[in-house]
Scaffold this motif. Structure first.
Motif, PDB file in Angstrom:
ATOM      1  N   THR A  71       0.830  -1.213   0.000  1.00  0.00           N
ATOM      2  CA  THR A  71       0.000   0.000   0.000  1.00  0.00           C
ATOM      3  C   THR A  71       0.862   1.260   0.000  1.00  0.00           C
ATOM      4  N   ASP A  72       2.014   1.240   0.696  1.00  0.00           N
ATOM      5  CA  ASP A  72       2.919   2.400   0.661  1.00  0.00           C
ATOM      6  C   ASP A  72       3.423   2.656  -0.756  1.00  0.00           C
ATOM      7  N   VAL A  73       3.771   1.592  -1.455  1.00  0.00           N
ATOM      8  CA  VAL A  73       4.275   1.739  -2.826  1.00  0.00           C
ATOM      9  C   VAL A  73       3.173   2.235  -3.751  1.00  0.00           C
ATOM     10  N   VAL A  74       1.956   1.734  -3.561  1.00  0.00           N
ATOM     11  CA  VAL A  74       0.845   2.175  -4.402  1.00  0.00           C
ATOM     12  C   VAL A  74       0.571   3.656  -4.193  1.00  0.00           C
ATOM     13  N   ARG A  75       0.596   4.106  -2.939  1.00  0.00           N
ATOM     14  CA  ARG A  75       0.369   5.525  -2.669  1.00  0.00           C
ATOM     15  C   ARG A  75       1.476   6.387  -3.287  1.00  0.00           C
ATOM     16  N   GLU A  76       2.719   5.941  -3.161  1.00  0.00           N
ATOM     17  CA  GLU A  76       3.822   6.690  -3.759  1.00  0.00           C
ATOM     18  C   GLU A  76       3.720   6.705  -5.279  1.00  0.00           C
ATOM     19  N   GLY A  82       1.335  12.012 -11.008  1.00  0.00           N
ATOM     20  CA  GLY A  82       0.886  13.369 -11.260  1.00  0.00           C
ATOM     21  C   GLY A  82       2.001  14.387 -11.393  1.00  0.00           C
ATOM     22  N   THR A  83       3.258  13.958 -11.377  1.00  0.00           N
ATOM     23  CA  THR A  83       4.393  14.862 -11.476  1.00  0.00           C
ATOM     24  C   THR A  83       5.013  14.788 -12.867  1.00  0.00           C
ATOM     25  N   GLY A  84       5.553  15.918 -13.318  1.00  0.00           N
ATOM     26  CA  GLY A  84       6.215  15.935 -14.622  1.00  0.00           C
ATOM     27  C   GLY A  84       7.546  15.212 -14.617  1.00  0.00           C
ATOM     28  N   ALA A  85       8.219  15.177 -13.458  1.00  0.00           N
ATOM     29  CA  ALA A  85       9.528  14.525 -13.388  1.00  0.00           C
ATOM     30  C   ALA A  85       9.420  13.036 -13.690  1.00  0.00           C
ATOM     31  N   TYR A  86       8.344  12.395 -13.210  1.00  0.00           N
ATOM     32  CA  TYR A  86       8.180  10.955 -13.460  1.00  0.00           C
ATOM     33  C   TYR A  86       8.063  10.678 -14.950  1.00  0.00           C
ATOM     34  N   TRP A  87       7.247  11.444 -15.638  1.00  0.00           N
ATOM     35  CA  TRP A  87       7.033  11.200 -17.065  1.00  0.00           C
ATOM     36  C   TRP A  87       8.257  11.577 -17.884  1.00  0.00           C
ATOM     37  N   GLN A  88       9.020  12.566 -17.415  1.00  0.00           N
ATOM     38  CA  GLN A  88      10.265  12.892 -18.112  1.00  0.00           C
ATOM     39  C   GLN A  88      11.266  11.748 -17.979  1.00  0.00           C
ATOM     40  N   ASP A  89      11.389  11.183 -16.785  1.00  0.00           N
ATOM     41  CA  ASP A  89      12.289  10.042 -16.594  1.00  0.00           C
ATOM     42  C   ASP A  89      11.859   8.859 -17.460  1.00  0.00           C
TER      43      ASP A  89
END
Length: 300
Positions: A71-76, A82-89
């Motif tokens: 559940t911690d991993v799912v929340r993270e 919703g962040t641009g950094a994730y999609w850029q990576d």
């Protein structure tokens, strides 16, 4: 002049392998929804076991007390989507993978075919490639840093190297395993070397080539993530390593999950493309040989 007689169809003799195969009942085939339910259930069971072990803080031979729960991993994961950094990576890693893998696919097939078909090319390139092949691609990071002016080019080079050798070796073995009778038939009918290559060599070696591509894409993901951890500035591997250095273990597992999903999607894409390219090959059903129809069974 007697009329031509039609060929007589005979049944296989009782007790022969042909008769046993014809009489064998066809095993029931699972419906698609049943297979999907089984796969989904196995995944949910693994997640449930993960959650149970971390919630109970199991510390036996394996230690789960410091392990982040599912559940911690799912929340993270939900927060980072919703962040641009994730999609850029994610975009940077995919770009590196696709660029290096495309180069490896083209050059690996070309070099493997040339080595298998030409003794001269085999003597010139074979020893050099066999010496370089056992070197892990990640060990080439210092070489890439020295050779290329940017880290981006170096990471693509490492990805290319990781995928090149599986593709080249699979292509070489597949081309050498082809029966010479087909090539001789094309040459007898007046075809040249180009016709042999297009009509015999590449189609005949295609299943082996696709196997090398499937292995190569998986190895590419392993090496690109490692290269990003060492010399990258962006990418899923770089972000995962940064999360580890700041002891953000849920973030580490988000990176691992992202790598697994991306690797599965790209491997599936290669497999589907391979099935489409080899539609002309006969397919062997895993459910067993189908039983003969009533008409066939009743025909003497």
């Amino acid at each position: 002049m007697s009329a031509p007689t039609s060929p007589v169809r005979t049944r296989p003799a009782p007790g022969t392998p042909g008769a046993r195969a014809a009489a064998a009942p066809r095993p029931p085939r699972r419906r698609p929804w049943v297979r999907y339910a089984l796969r989904t259930g196995s995944l949910l069971a693994a997640l449930g076991l993960w959650q149970l072990l971390t919630t109970l803080d199991i510390n036996l031979w394996l230690r789960f007390a410091q392990f982040p729960s599912a559940t911690d991993v799912v929340r993270e994961f939900a927060d980072r989507l919703g962040t641009g950094a994730y999609w850029q990576d994610l975009t940077d890693s995919l770009t590196r993978i696709l660029t290096g893998f495309a180069l490896a696919a083209v050059l690996g097939v070309a070099v493997g075919t040339a080595i298998a078909r030409s003794p001269l090319v085999s003597d010139l390139l074979g020893p050099v490639l066999e010496v370089c092949r056992p070197i892990p691609a990640i060990a080439l990071v210092p070489v890439a840093i020295l050779m290329f002016p940017s880290n981006e080019q170096g990471i693509v080079f490492i990805t290319f190297t990781a995928a090149f050798f599986p593709v080249m070796v699979s292509t070489r073995h597949a081309v050498r395993a082809l029966a010479p009778v087909w090539e001789e038939a094309v040459l007898t009918m007046g075809g040249g070397r180009g016709r042999v290559l297009v009509s015999v060599v590449l189609p005949g070696a295609l299943p082996g080539i696709l196997g090398g591509l499937s292995v190569g894409i998986g190895v590419s993901w392993i090496c690109v993530i490692s290269a990003e951890m060492i010399s990258g500035a962006y990418g899923v591997g770089y972000r995962t390593w940064q999360d580890y250095t700041i002891v953000d273990y849920p973030g580490v597992f988000v990176g691992m999950t992202t790598i697994g999903v991306l690797g599965w999607l790209t491997s599936t894409a290669v497999e589907l493309a391979g099935r489409r390219l080899t539609r002309w090959l006969p397919r062997t059903e895993t459910t067993g040989r189908s039983a003969p129809s009533r008409k066939e069974a009743a025909t003497p």
